[in-house]
Design a protein around this motif. Sequence first.
Motif, PDB file in Angstrom:
ATOM      1  N   LYS A  82       0.838  -1.199   0.000  1.00  0.00           N
ATOM      2  CA  LYS A  82       0.000   0.000   0.000  1.00  0.00           C
ATOM      3  C   LYS A  82       0.878   1.257   0.000  1.00  0.00           C
ATOM      4  O   LYS A  82       2.067   1.211   0.316  1.00  0.00           O
ATOM      5  CB  LYS A  82      -0.917   0.010   1.217  1.00  0.00           C
ATOM      6  CG  LYS A  82      -0.177   0.098   2.534  1.00  0.00           C
ATOM      7  CD  LYS A  82      -1.162   0.173   3.706  1.00  0.00           C
ATOM      8  CE  LYS A  82      -0.425   0.320   5.035  1.00  0.00           C
ATOM      9  NZ  LYS A  82      -1.365   0.457   6.167  1.00  0.00           N
ATOM     10  N   LEU A  83       0.252   2.373  -0.344  1.00  0.00           N
ATOM     11  CA  LEU A  83       0.945   3.663  -0.327  1.00  0.00           C
ATOM     12  C   LEU A  83       1.330   4.015   1.101  1.00  0.00           C
ATOM     13  O   LEU A  83       0.489   3.991   2.006  1.00  0.00           O
ATOM     14  CB  LEU A  83       0.034   4.751  -0.909  1.00  0.00           C
ATOM     15  CG  LEU A  83       0.541   6.193  -0.817  1.00  0.00           C
ATOM     16  CD1 LEU A  83       1.806   6.383  -1.654  1.00  0.00           C
ATOM     17  CD2 LEU A  83      -0.546   7.173  -1.274  1.00  0.00           C
ATOM     18  N   THR A  84       2.602   4.353   1.274  1.00  0.00           N
ATOM     19  CA  THR A  84       3.098   4.717   2.604  1.00  0.00           C
ATOM     20  C   THR A  84       3.797   6.065   2.508  1.00  0.00           C
ATOM     21  O   THR A  84       4.729   6.250   1.708  1.00  0.00           O
ATOM     22  CB  THR A  84       4.083   3.664   3.127  1.00  0.00           C
ATOM     23  OG1 THR A  84       3.436   2.379   3.136  1.00  0.00           O
ATOM     24  CG2 THR A  84       4.541   4.007   4.527  1.00  0.00           C
ATOM     25  N   VAL A  85       3.351   7.029   3.322  1.00  0.00           N
ATOM     26  CA  VAL A  85       3.945   8.372   3.373  1.00  0.00           C
ATOM     27  C   VAL A  85       4.702   8.494   4.685  1.00  0.00           C
ATOM     28  O   VAL A  85       4.105   8.394   5.769  1.00  0.00           O
ATOM     29  CB  VAL A  85       2.874   9.473   3.267  1.00  0.00           C
ATOM     30  CG1 VAL A  85       3.523  10.845   3.302  1.00  0.00           C
ATOM     31  CG2 VAL A  85       2.039   9.293   2.006  1.00  0.00           C
ATOM     32  N   THR A  86       6.012   8.723   4.595  1.00  0.00           N
ATOM     33  CA  THR A  86       6.860   8.816   5.784  1.00  0.00           C
ATOM     34  C   THR A  86       7.454  10.220   5.865  1.00  0.00           C
ATOM     35  O   THR A  86       8.286  10.591   5.020  1.00  0.00           O
ATOM     36  CB  THR A  86       8.002   7.784   5.742  1.00  0.00           C
ATOM     37  OG1 THR A  86       7.429   6.475   5.576  1.00  0.00           O
ATOM     38  CG2 THR A  86       8.814   7.840   7.011  1.00  0.00           C
ATOM     39  N   GLY A 134      -0.046   7.811  -6.800  1.00  0.00           N
ATOM     40  CA  GLY A 134       0.681   7.818  -5.534  1.00  0.00           C
ATOM     41  C   GLY A 134       1.093   9.222  -5.118  1.00  0.00           C
ATOM     42  O   GLY A 134       1.119   9.554  -3.918  1.00  0.00           O
ATOM     43  N   TRP A 135       1.397  10.100  -6.081  1.00  0.00           N
ATOM     44  CA  TRP A 135       1.714  11.496  -5.762  1.00  0.00           C
ATOM     45  C   TRP A 135       0.440  12.267  -5.424  1.00  0.00           C
ATOM     46  O   TRP A 135       0.420  13.049  -4.470  1.00  0.00           O
ATOM     47  CB  TRP A 135       2.443  12.139  -6.949  1.00  0.00           C
ATOM     48  CG  TRP A 135       3.902  11.840  -7.010  1.00  0.00           C
ATOM     49  CD1 TRP A 135       4.477  10.609  -6.955  1.00  0.00           C
ATOM     50  CD2 TRP A 135       4.954  12.784  -7.131  1.00  0.00           C
ATOM     51  NE1 TRP A 135       5.839  10.720  -7.053  1.00  0.00           N
ATOM     52  CE2 TRP A 135       6.164  12.048  -7.167  1.00  0.00           C
ATOM     53  CE3 TRP A 135       5.011  14.162  -7.231  1.00  0.00           C
ATOM     54  CZ2 TRP A 135       7.407  12.659  -7.280  1.00  0.00           C
ATOM     55  CZ3 TRP A 135       6.258  14.774  -7.363  1.00  0.00           C
ATOM     56  CH2 TRP A 135       7.436  14.037  -7.375  1.00  0.00           C
ATOM     57  N   ASP A 136      -0.588  12.101  -6.250  1.00  0.00           N
ATOM     58  CA  ASP A 136      -1.838  12.819  -5.997  1.00  0.00           C
ATOM     59  C   ASP A 136      -2.375  12.529  -4.597  1.00  0.00           C
ATOM     60  O   ASP A 136      -2.866  13.419  -3.899  1.00  0.00           O
ATOM     61  CB  ASP A 136      -2.895  12.414  -7.041  1.00  0.00           C
ATOM     62  CG  ASP A 136      -2.845  13.286  -8.290  1.00  0.00           C
ATOM     63  OD1 ASP A 136      -2.215  14.374  -8.233  1.00  0.00           O
ATOM     64  OD2 ASP A 136      -3.420  12.880  -9.307  1.00  0.00           O
ATOM     65  N   GLY A 180       7.638  23.131   2.857  1.00  0.00           N
ATOM     66  CA  GLY A 180       8.883  23.065   3.623  1.00  0.00           C
ATOM     67  C   GLY A 180       9.173  21.669   4.126  1.00  0.00           C
ATOM     68  O   GLY A 180      10.179  21.457   4.817  1.00  0.00           O
ATOM     69  N   SER A 181       8.297  20.687   3.800  1.00  0.00           N
ATOM     70  CA  SER A 181       8.474  19.308   4.271  1.00  0.00           C
ATOM     71  C   SER A 181       9.272  18.479   3.264  1.00  0.00           C
ATOM     72  O   SER A 181       9.287  18.760   2.062  1.00  0.00           O
ATOM     73  CB  SER A 181       7.116  18.643   4.498  1.00  0.00           C
ATOM     74  OG  SER A 181       6.391  19.274   5.536  1.00  0.00           O
ATOM     75  N   ARG A 182       9.906  17.444   3.776  1.00  0.00           N
ATOM     76  CA  ARG A 182      10.509  16.379   2.965  1.00  0.00           C
ATOM     77  C   ARG A 182       9.829  15.080   3.380  1.00  0.00           C
ATOM     78  O   ARG A 182       9.836  14.731   4.574  1.00  0.00           O
ATOM     79  CB  ARG A 182      12.004  16.293   3.166  1.00  0.00           C
ATOM     80  CG  ARG A 182      12.658  15.064   2.529  1.00  0.00           C
ATOM     81  CD  ARG A 182      14.172  15.112   2.658  1.00  0.00           C
ATOM     82  NE  ARG A 182      14.742  16.108   1.751  1.00  0.00           N
ATOM     83  CZ  ARG A 182      16.062  16.378   1.684  1.00  0.00           C
ATOM     84  NH1 ARG A 182      16.914  15.741   2.481  1.00  0.00           N
ATOM     85  NH2 ARG A 182      16.495  17.282   0.831  1.00  0.00           N
ATOM     86  N   VAL A 183       9.232  14.382   2.402  1.00  0.00           N
ATOM     87  CA  VAL A 183       8.517  13.141   2.709  1.00  0.00           C
ATOM     88  C   VAL A 183       9.023  12.023   1.807  1.00  0.00           C
ATOM     89  O   VAL A 183       9.501  12.269   0.696  1.00  0.00           O
ATOM     90  CB  VAL A 183       6.985  13.305   2.530  1.00  0.00           C
ATOM     91  CG1 VAL A 183       6.433  14.304   3.524  1.00  0.00           C
ATOM     92  CG2 VAL A 183       6.641  13.697   1.104  1.00  0.00           C
ATOM     93  N   GLN A 184       8.896  10.801   2.306  1.00  0.00           N
ATOM     94  CA  GLN A 184       9.222   9.614   1.517  1.00  0.00           C
ATOM     95  C   GLN A 184       7.921   8.935   1.130  1.00  0.00           C
ATOM     96  O   GLN A 184       7.088   8.638   1.984  1.00  0.00           O
ATOM     97  CB  GLN A 184      10.102   8.673   2.330  1.00  0.00           C
ATOM     98  CG  GLN A 184      10.456   7.375   1.612  1.00  0.00           C
ATOM     99  CD  GLN A 184      11.403   6.524   2.446  1.00  0.00           C
ATOM    100  OE1 GLN A 184      12.589   6.794   2.531  1.00  0.00           O
ATOM    101  NE2 GLN A 184      10.850   5.495   3.086  1.00  0.00           N
ATOM    102  N   LEU A 185       7.757   8.712  -0.195  1.00  0.00           N
ATOM    103  CA  LEU A 185       6.560   8.056  -0.712  1.00  0.00           C
ATOM    104  C   LEU A 185       6.940   6.666  -1.209  1.00  0.00           C
ATOM    105  O   LEU A 185       7.725   6.524  -2.159  1.00  0.00           O
ATOM    106  CB  LEU A 185       5.956   8.863  -1.872  1.00  0.00           C
ATOM    107  CG  LEU A 185       5.535  10.311  -1.591  1.00  0.00           C
ATOM    108  CD1 LEU A 185       4.992  10.954  -2.861  1.00  0.00           C
ATOM    109  CD2 LEU A 185       4.497  10.370  -0.476  1.00  0.00           C
TER     110      LEU A 185
END
Length: 240
Positions: A134-138, A191-193, A202-207
Amino acid sequence: MPATPSQQGVDDVSERTQENRSEGQSPATKAGRRLAAQLAAQKAAEAKRRRQAWAGGLAGIAVMALLIGGFVWIDSNRDDKPSNASGANPSASAAAPDAPTAPPAAPAPQLPAGADPALGTKPTVKAGTGELKKLTVTPMIKGTGPAVKKGQNITTNYVGVFYKDGKEFDSSWNAGQPATFPIGVGQVIPGWDQGLVGVTVGSRVQLDIPGELAYGNDEAKAGGRPTGPLRFVVDVLAAQ
């Protein structure tokens, strides 16, 4: 009528005077002409000597100029040759003309006010572990800006790798400038949408995105795009 004795005497005297005068001037005139001719010849000879002297001087100057120019050319060629005092092969010590050079570093992105300075450096992205279902946003860096809303144009820096081996396939950092696009309206992969709406500027996220929310799992249908599960690290720099 015959002339009288006195008149005849006068005429005789006049004729003799004219003859004497004519005879007296002739030698002087010839001498003057000879003198003038000699002077003219002397002047001509002197002018010829002067011309010869000038010609000889110019020829000497030309020869000296050629000699000096030759010496300068020889010295300049000698100076241009690299020194090889060590006896080593020049081609062995010099870099090959076609040796690859490192690409210039990409300029630092324009960061939002108050953003973490780490956003100015390209992140290192590693492979994932286990099976991605599944899509995971960290979150990696928490931004203090407003949250991204559906339909906004967002500006991002990103790195994309294959989830299984960490091999990079795309990066805005390599292009030298961030990417701007609308979010949440189907202009990018699902996954981006789904993963970037609500993230603060200002955030950095891992998708971590499974294949069905990226470009699919079928290489034949992907049109050369990366297939299977993917991992992106995304910096959100602006949202409007």
